[in-house]
Design a protein around this motif. Structure first.
Motif, PDB file in Angstrom:
ATOM      1  N   LYS A  34      14.698  41.441  66.772  1.00  0.00           N
ATOM      2  CA  LYS A  34      15.975  41.521  66.092  1.00  0.00           C
ATOM      3  C   LYS A  34      16.526  42.919  65.948  1.00  0.00           C
ATOM      4  O   LYS A  34      17.663  43.100  65.602  1.00  0.00           O
ATOM      5  CB  LYS A  34      15.856  40.882  64.713  1.00  0.00           C
ATOM      6  N   ALA A  35      15.724  43.942  66.151  1.00  0.00           N
ATOM      7  CA  ALA A  35      16.238  45.297  66.056  1.00  0.00           C
ATOM      8  C   ALA A  35      15.309  46.219  66.810  1.00  0.00           C
ATOM      9  O   ALA A  35      14.210  45.858  67.162  1.00  0.00           O
ATOM     10  CB  ALA A  35      16.347  45.738  64.577  1.00  0.00           C
ATOM     11  N   SER A  36      15.756  47.430  67.024  1.00  0.00           N
ATOM     12  CA  SER A  36      14.998  48.367  67.834  1.00  0.00           C
ATOM     13  C   SER A  36      13.661  48.699  67.217  1.00  0.00           C
ATOM     14  O   SER A  36      13.544  48.972  66.031  1.00  0.00           O
ATOM     15  CB  SER A  36      15.801  49.660  67.988  1.00  0.00           C
ATOM     16  N   LEU A 191      14.490  39.784  49.923  1.00  0.00           N
ATOM     17  CA  LEU A 191      14.948  39.160  51.158  1.00  0.00           C
ATOM     18  C   LEU A 191      13.875  39.229  52.238  1.00  0.00           C
ATOM     19  O   LEU A 191      13.629  38.251  52.955  1.00  0.00           O
ATOM     20  CB  LEU A 191      16.218  39.867  51.640  1.00  0.00           C
ATOM     21  N   MET A 192      13.193  40.366  52.348  1.00  0.00           N
ATOM     22  CA  MET A 192      12.203  40.544  53.399  1.00  0.00           C
ATOM     23  C   MET A 192      10.891  39.829  53.102  1.00  0.00           C
ATOM     24  O   MET A 192      10.079  39.601  54.009  1.00  0.00           O
ATOM     25  CB  MET A 192      11.946  42.030  53.635  1.00  0.00           C
ATOM     26  N   LYS A 196      11.066  31.824  53.920  1.00  0.00           N
ATOM     27  CA  LYS A 196      12.020  31.154  54.803  1.00  0.00           C
ATOM     28  C   LYS A 196      12.606  32.084  55.863  1.00  0.00           C
ATOM     29  O   LYS A 196      13.141  31.614  56.875  1.00  0.00           O
ATOM     30  CB  LYS A 196      13.151  30.531  53.992  1.00  0.00           C
ATOM     31  N   THR A 197      12.518  33.409  55.666  1.00  0.00           N
ATOM     32  CA  THR A 197      13.042  34.324  56.672  1.00  0.00           C
ATOM     33  C   THR A 197      12.149  34.356  57.909  1.00  0.00           C
ATOM     34  O   THR A 197      12.610  34.724  59.002  1.00  0.00           O
ATOM     35  CB  THR A 197      13.185  35.747  56.122  1.00  0.00           C
ATOM     36  N   GLY A 198      10.870  33.996  57.757  1.00  0.00           N
ATOM     37  CA  GLY A 198       9.966  33.921  58.897  1.00  0.00           C
ATOM     38  C   GLY A 198       9.763  35.239  59.629  1.00  0.00           C
ATOM     39  O   GLY A 198       9.609  35.264  60.851  1.00  0.00           O
ATOM     40  N   GLU A 305      21.106  40.348  60.990  1.00  0.00           N
ATOM     41  CA  GLU A 305      20.479  39.289  61.770  1.00  0.00           C
ATOM     42  C   GLU A 305      19.750  38.285  60.884  1.00  0.00           C
ATOM     43  O   GLU A 305      19.716  37.094  61.183  1.00  0.00           O
ATOM     44  CB  GLU A 305      19.487  39.893  62.766  1.00  0.00           C
ATOM     45  N   LEU A 306      19.192  38.750  59.785  1.00  0.00           N
ATOM     46  CA  LEU A 306      18.538  37.835  58.857  1.00  0.00           C
ATOM     47  C   LEU A 306      19.530  36.865  58.247  1.00  0.00           C
ATOM     48  O   LEU A 306      19.185  35.731  57.904  1.00  0.00           O
ATOM     49  CB  LEU A 306      17.840  38.611  57.734  1.00  0.00           C
ATOM     50  N   GLY A 307      20.786  37.312  58.113  1.00  0.00           N
ATOM     51  CA  GLY A 307      21.818  36.443  57.583  1.00  0.00           C
ATOM     52  C   GLY A 307      21.708  36.221  56.107  1.00  0.00           C
ATOM     53  O   GLY A 307      22.165  35.215  55.578  1.00  0.00           O
TER      54      GLY A 307
END
Length: 307
Positions: A34-36, A191-192, A196-198, A305-307
């Motif tokens: 999802k990111a560098s 959030l991290m 559910k963020t997996g 990207e996590l939304g």
């Protein structure tokens, strides 16, 4: 517990490989999806001027860390300000440590537009700053805690003094080393950490015993250990010397001592455990004790990207 870093031969990050004279095979590093993976680069921590949270797209309207609502629960506002996690703030309120304009608060459901007049133990709480994320190479032998009643050293005893107030994203056990992410933002931390963020975490474990790649591949369907169900684990045997081997494991749950318990369930004795990746952020070339700030752009793309 859950690489994408550039690996050196042997034991783990850098020097320890030289001590036992054994080298691990070179493998292509995994990359975050999802990111560098360059987000955690070796560098001294550079602290810029204090920035208000409104600067950051992380707090844009409708985003995961939206700060534009008229009123929010005080526990959420205080978490955003980096005081503590929401749950810890709720405990502070229950203990009578939080006041508004001199009046002790009795409920974390109190709605406020900002933190004007809010104090903890009589000290004013500042407004949230822009969300920041740091990569820290945690050495073995440190607790991921603010303090220890038994007097054991914690990460806060060793972190650079010029860091802002930060909280760990997840934890690493006392004897687990490697990548530990730190943030000044309680909502980003939450959030991290949400299951559910997996978000994937990758570990490398040095273990003694007998194991085959076929046995490790069975973990892709999950496994139950002492009544606890662990989800999908992508495990690969990196190399073996006699009955000693290095195993790489990627998972998304990160339950308490998950990697150790699963490997012990398979009859292995874990002698070293290193986290090398958390989401797209990797340990890179960070040496034990080093801290590097994740670039703002990489963090913003990740949260988006996590939304």
């Amino acid at each position: 517990m859950n690489d994408g870093r550039k690996r050196n031969s042997g034991d783990g990050p850098r020097g320890p490989a030289k001590r036992d004279g054994k080298d691990a095979p070179r493998r292509s590093p995994k990359r975050g999806t999802k990111a560098s993976g360059k987000a955690a680069q070796k560098a001294a921590v550079q602290l810029g001027p204090r920035e208000k949270a409104e600067w950051s797209p992380l707090g844009g309207a409708g985003g995961p860390l939206d700060k534009t609502k008229d009123e929010q629960r005080i526990a959420k506002l205080m978490a955003r300000a980096g005081v503590a996690s929401r749950r810890e703030v709720e405990r502070m309120i229950a203990d009578g440590r939080v006041a508004l304009n001199g009046q002790i608060l009795e409920t974390p459901a109190t709605l406020l537009k900002n933190l004007d007049g809010v104090t903890v133990d009589g000290k004013p709480v500042g407004e949230p700053e822009v969300a920041r994320l740091f990569a820290y190479h945690k050495p073995s032998g440190l607790l991921t805690a603010a303090r220890d009643p038994g007097g054991r050293p914690t990460i806060y005893d060793r972190l650079p003094p010029n860091l802002p107030r930060v909280m760990p994203v997840g934890r690493l056990d006392l004897n687990t080393e490697g990548l530990l992410l730190l943030t000044n933002d309680g909502e980003l931390k939450r959030l991290m950490e949400l299951p559910k963020t997996g978000i994937e975490r990758t570990y490398r474990a040095r273990a003694f015993g007998d194991i085959s790649q076929e046995q490790l591949e069975d973990l892709i369907d999950g496994v139950e250990v002492d009544g606890m169900r662990y989800g999908k684990i992508d495990a690969n045997l990196e190399r073996r010397t006699g009955r000693n081997q290095w195993i790489e494991m990627t998972l998304t749950e990160g339950k308490n001592r998950e990697v150790r318990k699963v490997l012990e369930h398979l009859g292995l004795q874990v002698s070293r455990l290193i986290r090398t990746r958390y989401g797209p952020f990797t340990i890179g070339d960070l040496q034990p004790g080093d801290v590097s700030e994740i670039k703002r752009g990489d963090l913003e793309r990740f949260v988006k990207e996590l939304g």
